[in-house]
Motif scaffolding. Structure first.
Motif, PDB file in Angstrom:
ATOM      1  N   LEU A 136      16.067  11.321 -29.721  1.00 53.01           N
ATOM      2  CA  LEU A 136      14.976  10.520 -30.279  1.00 53.01           C
ATOM      3  C   LEU A 136      13.813  10.441 -29.292  1.00 53.01           C
ATOM      4  CD1 LEU A 136      16.889   7.694 -32.188  1.00 53.01           C
ATOM      5  CD2 LEU A 136      15.324   9.402 -33.160  1.00 53.01           C
ATOM      6  N   ALA A 137      14.134  10.364 -28.015  1.00 52.25           N
ATOM      7  CA  ALA A 137      13.063  10.360 -27.010  1.00 52.25           C
ATOM      8  C   ALA A 137      12.330  11.704 -27.043  1.00 52.25           C
ATOM      9  CB  ALA A 137      13.651  10.094 -25.627  1.00 52.25           C
ATOM     10  N   ARG A 138      13.099  12.762 -27.217  1.00 53.95           N
ATOM     11  CA  ARG A 138      12.499  14.095 -27.232  1.00 53.95           C
ATOM     12  C   ARG A 138      11.541  14.291 -28.402  1.00 53.95           C
ATOM     13  NH1 ARG A 138      17.016  18.555 -26.474  1.00 53.95           N
ATOM     14  NH2 ARG A 138      15.733  20.326 -27.073  1.00 53.95           N
ATOM     15  N   VAL A 139      11.820  13.662 -29.534  1.00 54.93           N
ATOM     16  CA  VAL A 139      10.922  13.802 -30.690  1.00 54.93           C
ATOM     17  C   VAL A 139       9.942  12.632 -30.793  1.00 54.93           C
ATOM     18  CG1 VAL A 139      12.609  15.208 -31.961  1.00 54.93           C
ATOM     19  CG2 VAL A 139      12.505  12.743 -32.386  1.00 54.93           C
ATOM     20  N   GLY A 140       9.898  11.794 -29.730  1.00 49.31           N
ATOM     21  CA  GLY A 140       8.903  10.719 -29.666  1.00 49.31           C
ATOM     22  C   GLY A 140       9.209   9.518 -30.544  1.00 49.31           C
ATOM     23  N   LEU A 141      10.506   9.260 -30.799  1.00 52.30           N
ATOM     24  CA  LEU A 141      10.871   8.140 -31.680  1.00 52.30           C
ATOM     25  C   LEU A 141      11.921   7.236 -31.038  1.00 52.30           C
ATOM     26  CD1 LEU A 141      11.069  10.057 -35.090  1.00 52.30           C
ATOM     27  CD2 LEU A 141       9.356   8.356 -34.430  1.00 52.30           C
ATOM     28  N   GLU A 142      11.814   7.051 -29.730  1.00 48.49           N
ATOM     29  CA  GLU A 142      12.863   6.315 -29.032  1.00 48.49           C
ATOM     30  C   GLU A 142      12.994   4.876 -29.517  1.00 48.49           C
ATOM     31  OE1 GLU A 142       9.786   7.414 -28.023  1.00 48.49           O
ATOM     32  OE2 GLU A 142      10.214   7.783 -25.922  1.00 48.49           O
ATOM     33  N   ASP A 143      11.923   4.330 -30.104  1.00 46.76           N
ATOM     34  CA  ASP A 143      11.972   2.918 -30.515  1.00 46.76           C
ATOM     35  C   ASP A 143      12.342   2.737 -31.990  1.00 46.76           C
ATOM     36  OD1 ASP A 143       9.713   4.252 -31.232  1.00 46.76           O
ATOM     37  OD2 ASP A 143       8.333   2.592 -30.864  1.00 46.76           O
ATOM     38  N   ARG A 159      10.734  14.354 -37.937  1.00 44.24           N
ATOM     39  CA  ARG A 159      11.165  14.382 -36.528  1.00 44.24           C
ATOM     40  C   ARG A 159      12.592  13.857 -36.387  1.00 44.24           C
ATOM     41  NH1 ARG A 159       7.146  11.346 -33.242  1.00 44.24           N
ATOM     42  NH2 ARG A 159       6.154  10.586 -35.137  1.00 44.24           N
ATOM     43  N   VAL A 160      12.970  12.858 -37.214  1.00 42.10           N
ATOM     44  CA  VAL A 160      14.365  12.405 -37.220  1.00 42.10           C
ATOM     45  C   VAL A 160      15.262  13.550 -37.703  1.00 42.10           C
ATOM     46  CG1 VAL A 160      16.051  10.847 -38.289  1.00 42.10           C
ATOM     47  CG2 VAL A 160      13.801   9.972 -37.570  1.00 42.10           C
ATOM     48  N   ALA A 161      14.809  14.262 -38.733  1.00 45.59           N
ATOM     49  CA  ALA A 161      15.613  15.375 -39.255  1.00 45.59           C
ATOM     50  C   ALA A 161      15.805  16.449 -38.180  1.00 45.59           C
ATOM     51  CB  ALA A 161      14.949  15.969 -40.498  1.00 45.59           C
ATOM     52  N   ILE A 162      14.800  16.671 -37.370  1.00 46.93           N
ATOM     53  CA  ILE A 162      14.932  17.644 -36.279  1.00 46.93           C
ATOM     54  C   ILE A 162      15.930  17.124 -35.239  1.00 46.93           C
ATOM     55  CG2 ILE A 162      13.721  18.783 -34.367  1.00 46.93           C
ATOM     56  CD1 ILE A 162      11.221  18.888 -36.208  1.00 46.93           C
ATOM     57  N   ALA A 163      15.824  15.842 -34.906  1.00 45.81           N
ATOM     58  CA  ALA A 163      16.791  15.253 -33.959  1.00 45.81           C
ATOM     59  C   ALA A 163      18.207  15.354 -34.518  1.00 45.81           C
ATOM     60  CB  ALA A 163      16.432  13.788 -33.674  1.00 45.81           C
ATOM     61  N   VAL A 193       6.580  19.043 -31.840  1.00 45.35           N
ATOM     62  CA  VAL A 193       8.003  19.005 -31.469  1.00 45.35           C
ATOM     63  C   VAL A 193       8.604  20.417 -31.536  1.00 45.35           C
ATOM     64  CG1 VAL A 193      10.284  18.235 -32.261  1.00 45.35           C
ATOM     65  CG2 VAL A 193       8.393  16.593 -32.131  1.00 45.35           C
ATOM     66  N   MET A 194       8.239  21.149 -32.584  1.00 40.79           N
ATOM     67  CA  MET A 194       8.784  22.506 -32.732  1.00 40.79           C
ATOM     68  C   MET A 194       8.288  23.428 -31.617  1.00 40.79           C
ATOM     69  SD  MET A 194       8.376  22.727 -36.834  1.00 40.79           S
ATOM     70  CE  MET A 194       8.921  24.423 -36.970  1.00 40.79           C
TER      71      MET A 194
END
Ligand code: ADP
Ligand code: MG
Length: 256
Positions: A136-143, A159-163, A193-194
């Protein structure tokens, strides 16, 4: 050379009823390579990557992923179709990201990501969650781990789907038009992200209409039409100097 092939498709044929939707597909993708797949609607792009992930069965030829034959096993010199359970296991090297995200609506972001690692890869919940937080940190959604899909924008959902795909530690990542369902202002965050995955050496096959992105990120660009691979080259050469009339018409229409 051959040992480093992550994907090797050889003379692949696929029919739906009487219709041949993939004809004589030969395609190799090396480990660490980014291959973008473009072509008009109905060309067979989705079907091609679905065959790689064994979401579709092929009618002829063979597909190897990471040296393993997809969907079949060789026993006493003959090919046998895998059972559902065996197929699931053989699919473990590959993960896919879909146009419409396909998140579980009733599960939180965290639960969406750890589902498969816990139930398919048999990871402990603690390990799966720790990995999910890293991703989640890697795709910028840590929170956002406690959020539900309905609370997220399309770009965040993708981005969640990628994580979630990365949580399976796939050797090969397949994308089917990952930004086509997004509002234009949200496309960039997903492509970024990609792009970083590409830089980290993740092997990817990406069906996309984002020609600028393909030009920048792809090692190889494949142009498909009517179930066939018409041309395959570096993106710069294929986009700027397509050899076939069909590819010329396609790039003209989307670049204008
Ligand atoms: P693309 O992704 O390039 O738009 P598709 O792989 O989705 O193309 O489709 C290729 C062709 O196969 C199309 O003519 C489509 O209508 C047909 N097709 C795709 N999926 C099915 C299916 N499940 N049953 C029958 N025909 C299908
Ligand atoms: Mg498609």
């Amino acid at each position: 050379m051959q040992a480093a092939s992550m994907v090797r498709m050889s003379q692949v044929h696929k029919r739906f009823g009487m219709r041949e939707v993939l004809s004589d597909i030969d395609l190799s993708v090396q480990a660490g390579e980014v291959c973008c797949l473009v072509g008009p609607s109905g060309a067979g792009k989705s079907t091609l990557i679905r065959c790689i992930n064994y979401l579709e069965k092929i009618d002829g030829g063979s597909i190897h992923v990471n040296g393993q034959l997809v969907g079949y096993k060789l026993h006493k010199g003959r090919l046998h179709e895998l059972s559902e359970r065996e197929a699931g296991r053989s699919r473990a090297d590959t993960a896919m990201v879909f146009q419409h995200f396909n998140l579980f609506p009733h599960l939180s972001v965290m639960e969406n990501i750890v589902e498969a690692p816990i139930h398919v890869r048999k990871e402990s919940r603690a390990a799966a969650q720790a990995h999910a937080r890293e991703l989640l940190a890697r795709v910028g959604l840590e929170d956002r781990e406690k959020a539900y899909p309905r609370e997220l924008s399309g770009g965040q959902k993708q981005r969640v789907a990628i994580a979630r795909a990365l949580a399976m530690r796939p050797k090969l990542l397949l994308f089917d038009e990952p930004t086509s369902a997004l509002d234009p202002e949200l496309v960039g965050e997903v492509l970024s992200v990609m792009r970083s995955l590409a830089q980290e050496g993740q092997t990817m096959i990406i069906v996309t209409h984002e020609i600028g992105f393909a030009r920048e990120v792809a090692d190889t660009l494949v142009f498909m039409d009517q179930g066939k691979i018409v041309e395959r080259d570096t993106p710069a050469r294929l986009i700027d100097r397509p050899q076939s009339a069909r590819a010329q018409a396609f790039f003209n229409s989307i670049l204008k």
